[in-house]
Design a protein around this motif. Structure first.
Motif, PDB file in Angstrom:
ATOM      1  N   ILE A   1       0.831  -1.205   0.000  1.00 12.85           N
ATOM      2  CA  ILE A   1       0.000   0.000   0.000  1.00 12.85           C
ATOM      3  C   ILE A   1       0.867   1.256   0.000  1.00 12.85           C
ATOM      4  N   ASN A   2       0.291   2.337  -0.532  1.00 14.05           N
ATOM      5  CA  ASN A   2       0.895   3.658  -0.443  1.00 14.05           C
ATOM      6  C   ASN A   2       0.337   4.308   0.820  1.00 14.05           C
ATOM      7  N   THR A   3       1.152   4.450   1.856  1.00  8.97           N
ATOM      8  CA  THR A   3       0.658   4.943   3.144  1.00  8.97           C
ATOM      9  C   THR A   3       0.146   6.381   3.054  1.00  8.97           C
ATOM     10  N   ARG A   4       0.576   7.109   2.036  1.00 11.33           N
ATOM     11  CA  ARG A   4       0.103   8.495   1.871  1.00 11.33           C
ATOM     12  C   ARG A   4      -1.323   8.554   1.331  1.00 11.33           C
ATOM     13  N   LYS A   5      -1.840   7.420   0.868  1.00 12.40           N
ATOM     14  CA  LYS A   5      -3.179   7.393   0.282  1.00 12.40           C
ATOM     15  C   LYS A   5      -4.213   6.737   1.199  1.00 12.40           C
ATOM     16  N   ILE A   6      -3.816   6.415   2.425  1.00  9.58           N
ATOM     17  CA  ILE A   6      -4.748   5.756   3.341  1.00  9.58           C
ATOM     18  C   ILE A   6      -5.903   6.694   3.693  1.00  9.58           C
ATOM     19  N   ALA A   7      -7.129   6.214   3.507  1.00  6.72           N
ATOM     20  CA  ALA A   7      -8.320   6.995   3.862  1.00  6.72           C
ATOM     21  C   ALA A   7      -8.666   6.806   5.329  1.00  6.72           C
ATOM     22  N   SER A   8      -8.627   5.559   5.790  1.00  9.14           N
ATOM     23  CA  SER A   8      -8.905   5.276   7.195  1.00  9.14           C
ATOM     24  C   SER A   8      -8.454   3.873   7.535  1.00  9.14           C
ATOM     25  N   LEU A   9      -8.303   3.637   8.834  1.00 10.82           N
ATOM     26  CA  LEU A   9      -7.998   2.309   9.347  1.00 10.82           C
ATOM     27  C   LEU A   9      -9.259   1.804  10.019  1.00 10.82           C
ATOM     28  N   THR A  10      -9.966   0.897   9.359  1.00  8.92           N
ATOM     29  CA  THR A  10     -11.256   0.450   9.876  1.00  8.92           C
ATOM     30  C   THR A  10     -11.126  -0.509  11.043  1.00  8.92           C
ATOM     31  N   SER A  11     -10.029  -1.197  11.101  1.00  3.96           N
ATOM     32  CA  SER A  11      -9.750  -2.108  12.218  1.00  3.96           C
ATOM     33  C   SER A  11      -8.283  -2.462  12.141  1.00  3.96           C
ATOM     34  N   LYS A  12      -7.815  -3.252  13.090  1.00  5.43           N
ATOM     35  CA  LYS A  12      -6.398  -3.626  13.045  1.00  5.43           C
ATOM     36  C   LYS A  12      -6.104  -4.605  11.914  1.00  5.43           C
ATOM     37  N   ASP A  13      -7.161  -5.138  11.278  1.00 10.08           N
ATOM     38  CA  ASP A  13      -6.952  -6.120  10.226  1.00 10.08           C
ATOM     39  C   ASP A  13      -7.244  -5.595   8.826  1.00 10.08           C
ATOM     40  N   VAL A  14      -7.764  -4.360   8.716  1.00  8.13           N
ATOM     41  CA  VAL A  14      -8.174  -3.826   7.417  1.00  8.13           C
ATOM     42  C   VAL A  14      -7.806  -2.352   7.320  1.00  8.13           C
ATOM     43  N   VAL A  15      -7.319  -1.935   6.145  1.00  5.83           N
ATOM     44  CA  VAL A  15      -7.074  -0.523   5.871  1.00  5.83           C
ATOM     45  C   VAL A  15      -7.902  -0.130   4.660  1.00  5.83           C
ATOM     46  N   LEU A  16      -8.574   1.025   4.735  1.00  2.00           N
ATOM     47  CA  LEU A  16      -9.404   1.520   3.645  1.00  2.00           C
ATOM     48  C   LEU A  16      -8.567   2.448   2.782  1.00  2.00           C
ATOM     49  N   LEU A  17      -8.509   2.136   1.489  1.00  2.00           N
ATOM     50  CA  LEU A  17      -7.622   2.859   0.591  1.00  2.00           C
ATOM     51  C   LEU A  17      -8.226   2.843  -0.808  1.00  2.00           C
ATOM     52  N   GLY A  18      -8.508   4.027  -1.356  1.00  2.00           N
ATOM     53  CA  GLY A  18      -9.077   4.110  -2.698  1.00  2.00           C
ATOM     54  C   GLY A  18     -10.406   3.406  -2.822  1.00  2.00           C
ATOM     55  N   GLY A  19     -11.209   3.431  -1.755  1.00  2.10           N
ATOM     56  CA  GLY A  19     -12.503   2.765  -1.786  1.00  2.10           C
ATOM     57  C   GLY A  19     -12.429   1.264  -1.642  1.00  2.10           C
ATOM     58  N   MET A  20     -11.225   0.731  -1.429  1.00  3.38           N
ATOM     59  CA  MET A  20     -11.024  -0.709  -1.285  1.00  3.38           C
ATOM     60  C   MET A  20     -10.590  -1.039   0.133  1.00  3.38           C
ATOM     61  N   GLU A  21     -11.033  -2.167   0.632  1.00  2.00           N
ATOM     62  CA  GLU A  21     -10.580  -2.658   1.926  1.00  2.00           C
ATOM     63  C   GLU A  21      -9.410  -3.607   1.713  1.00  2.00           C
ATOM     64  N   ILE A  22      -8.249  -3.194   2.197  1.00  2.00           N
ATOM     65  CA  ILE A  22      -7.032  -3.981   2.021  1.00  2.00           C
ATOM     66  C   ILE A  22      -6.769  -4.772   3.303  1.00  2.00           C
ATOM     67  N   PRO A  23      -6.666  -6.085   3.214  1.00  2.00           N
ATOM     68  CA  PRO A  23      -6.417  -6.882   4.426  1.00  2.00           C
ATOM     69  C   PRO A  23      -4.990  -6.739   4.925  1.00  2.00           C
ATOM     70  N   ILE A  24      -4.829  -6.827   6.226  1.00  2.00           N
ATOM     71  CA  ILE A  24      -3.511  -6.801   6.844  1.00  2.00           C
ATOM     72  C   ILE A  24      -3.149  -8.226   7.246  1.00  2.00           C
TER      73      ILE A  24
END
Length: 235
Positions: A199-222
């Motif tokens: 992921i590009n950390t500068r584009k993170i929209a929000s951290l929805t939980s410790k297991d998922v990051v919201l980025l570009g309208g997509m939920e990226i798993p951790i």
């Protein structure tokens, strides 16, 4: 696979910072720390170390001198408070250098470079190991064309088998490659957070939980091995 680490630095605070970071990463094991390069050299004669964090500026024996005069040597990540000393290290085939004060995000980037070097680069492959901290783009081969992609336009990168997809706000570029090879081609704002995602950390929209990051309208798993990094992204 556990990566056995050692730290050599004459500053106790610098050692403590690296100790803390190493403990946060599941596949790293801190074997020993030394404030004296001579003592550390004797230790290396009888112990196996995979990765060495080595300070450049030390009294009596510098990190550069240590590399040049130690026959049994693990992979090296140089640490320094002086940017001008880092360039000499690249002539000695080191993995990376960390500029003090060292952030966890930058530390983790170096660990990913070590992983990539030990899983993807083959002798004689011709692949460059130069970092892209001073560049603003990358070229990838897609559909028999070399496409220029600005780093700032990349949201995240994912992989499917032998292919990598580079997602921007307006497009998705597909290239045949391994995701691990991209780790060292990207600047430090990019982090691998899953075996299949960077992921590009500068584009993170929000951290929805410790297991998922919201980025570009997509939920990226951790991934389970990468969860510790999220708290440092928040900081």
């Amino acid at each position: 696979m556990v990566i056995k680490c050692m730290v050599i630095d004459d500053e106790p605070l610098a050692i403590k910072v690296l100790e803390k970071y190493i403990k946060k990463v599941p596949d790293l094991e801190l074997v020993a720390t030394f404030d004296n390069p001579v003592t550390a050299g004797h230790f290396l004669q009888n112990n196996t170390i995979d990765l060495l964090f080595l300070d450049i500026q030390m009294p009596e024996v510098t990190g550069i001198d240590f590399i040049k005069n130690t026959t049994i040597q693990p992979k090296v990540i140089l640490t320094t408070a002086f940017r001008e000393y880092a360039l000499e290290g690249y002539e000695l085939d080191i993995i990376d250098y960390l500029l003090k004060p060292i952030s966890f995000v930058r530390f983790y980037k170096s660990i990913n470079k070590y992983r990539a070097l030990n899983t993807t680069i083959q002798p004689g492959s011709g692949e460059s190991t130069e970092t892209n901290e001073t560049s603003d783009h990358i070229f990838v081969n897609s559909n028999k064309r070399m496409i220029r992609i600005e780093f700032n336009n990349i949201l995240f990168i994912d992989s499917i088998k032998d292919y990598v997809r580079i997602h921007t706000a307006n497009d998705t570029i597909v290239t045949k490659d391994k995701i691990s090879s991209f780790v060292e081609k990207l600047p430090s704002c990019f982090l691998r957070v899953h075996r299949s995602y960077i992921i590009n950390t500068r584009k993170i929209a929000s951290l929805t939980s410790k297991d998922v990051v919201l980025l570009g309208g997509m939920e990226i798993p951790i991934g389970s091995s990468y969860k510790e990094i999220i708290k440092f992204i928040k900081d």
